[in-house]
Design a protein around this motif. Structure first.
Motif, PDB file in Angstrom:
ATOM      1  N   GLU A 120       1.134  -1.005  -0.050  1.00 41.64           N
ATOM      2  CA  GLU A 120      -0.079  -0.272   0.348  1.00 41.64           C
ATOM      3  C   GLU A 120       0.937   1.406   0.309  1.00 41.64           C
ATOM      4  O   GLU A 120       2.446   1.122   0.217  1.00 41.64           O
ATOM      5  CB  GLU A 120      -0.771   0.496   1.370  1.00 41.64           C
ATOM      6  CG  GLU A 120      -1.650  -1.190   1.310  1.00 41.64           C
ATOM      7  CD  GLU A 120      -2.687  -1.668   0.261  1.00 41.64           C
ATOM      8  OE1 GLU A 120      -3.027   0.195   0.036  1.00 41.64           O
ATOM      9  OE2 GLU A 120      -3.419  -1.822  -0.157  1.00 41.64           O
TER      10      GLU A 120
ATOM     11  N   SER B 104       1.911   4.340   1.410  1.00 46.84           N
ATOM     12  CA  SER B 104       2.868   4.765   2.901  1.00 46.84           C
ATOM     13  C   SER B 104       4.070   5.245   2.801  1.00 46.84           C
ATOM     14  O   SER B 104       5.209   5.006   2.057  1.00 46.84           O
ATOM     15  CB  SER B 104       2.777   4.024   3.413  1.00 46.84           C
ATOM     16  OG  SER B 104       3.009   3.676   4.993  1.00 46.84           O
TER      17      SER B 104
ATOM     18  N   LYS C 172       6.244   3.688   7.337  1.00 46.02           N
ATOM     19  CA  LYS C 172       5.896   2.387   7.170  1.00 46.02           C
ATOM     20  C   LYS C 172       5.672   1.586   6.395  1.00 46.02           C
ATOM     21  O   LYS C 172       4.695   1.760   5.598  1.00 46.02           O
ATOM     22  CB  LYS C 172       5.721   1.993   8.505  1.00 46.02           C
ATOM     23  CG  LYS C 172       6.234   0.586   9.147  1.00 46.02           C
ATOM     24  CD  LYS C 172       5.397   0.342  10.134  1.00 46.02           C
ATOM     25  CE  LYS C 172       5.956  -1.371  10.601  1.00 46.02           C
ATOM     26  NZ  LYS C 172       5.279  -2.084  11.953  1.00 46.02           N
TER      27      LYS C 172
ATOM     28  N   ARG D 182       3.528  -1.298   4.128  1.00 48.63           N
ATOM     29  CA  ARG D 182       2.312  -1.972   4.771  1.00 48.63           C
ATOM     30  C   ARG D 182       1.567  -2.257   3.053  1.00 48.63           C
ATOM     31  O   ARG D 182       2.072  -1.896   2.257  1.00 48.63           O
ATOM     32  CB  ARG D 182       1.635  -0.645   4.989  1.00 48.63           C
ATOM     33  CG  ARG D 182       1.372   0.201   6.202  1.00 48.63           C
ATOM     34  CD  ARG D 182       0.063   0.622   6.665  1.00 48.63           C
ATOM     35  NE  ARG D 182      -0.822   1.547   5.536  1.00 48.63           N
ATOM     36  CZ  ARG D 182      -1.416   2.784   5.141  1.00 48.63           C
ATOM     37  NH1 ARG D 182      -1.354   3.022   6.215  1.00 48.63           N
ATOM     38  NH2 ARG D 182      -2.037   2.723   4.208  1.00 48.63           N
TER      39      ARG D 182
END
Length: 165
Positions: free
Chosen positions: A80, A82, A85, A87
């Motif tokens: 995803e 981000s 961090k 993800r």
């Protein structure tokens, strides 16, 4: 209930390793493609028949991995967008992964019923995982899922190390 152990070889360029049962018999063989696009991992049974295939999508803005078991698309793992961090999400019909799958401590549910538990073995040379398959009909899917998650982690680690130069 069956128990499996996945232990990767630390210095293997092709990403070859085996999946063993509780009696330490080889049950599955995993072999990654080397210097090939798209990057794939083939999971074979003891008769050297391919039972699962993990493929990294080649041209994608964010990494995406597809998992086929017995010729059927079973799940997709995708990164995803981000900033802070990394993800990832796991898309699979009827399959839900709960827990910390990034640290390989998780449970797998199918339609709300527990079908497997995965835990990392500590103090070993290389990555080692213990996989308890409660629903034996899901055995190949669970092994493919664990190997796919490990592929995603290795891909993320390689991307992080190359970005730091």
């Amino acid at each position: 209930m069956r128990h499996f152990y996945i232990k990767q070889k630390v210095f293997s360029l092709k990403g070859k390793f085996t999946v063993k049962d509780q009696e330490e018999n080889d049950v599955y063989y995993v072999e990654g493609s080397f210097m090939r696009i798209p990057k794939t991992y083939s999971i074979m049974n003891t008769r050297q028949e391919e039972v699962a295939l993990i493929t990294k999508k080649t041209f994608s803005f964010l990494p995406k991995f597809y998992v086929e078991v017995n010729g059927r698309d079973i799940l997709t793992i995708k990164k995803e967008f981000s900033f802070l961090k990394a993800r990832y999400t796991i898309d699979a019909a009827g399959i839900d992964v709960q827990g910390n799958w990034w640290d390989m401590e998780f449970e797998v549910y199918q339609h709300g019923e527990l079908v497997a538990q995965v835990s990392k073995e500590w103090f070993t040379w290389g990555d080692s995982y213990k996989v308890q398959v409660i629903n034996e009909e899901m055995e190949t899917i669970i092994i493919a899922l664990v190997v796919a998650i490990d592929c995603v982690k290795a891909d993320q680690a390689a991307a992080s190390s190359s970005a730091s130069f």
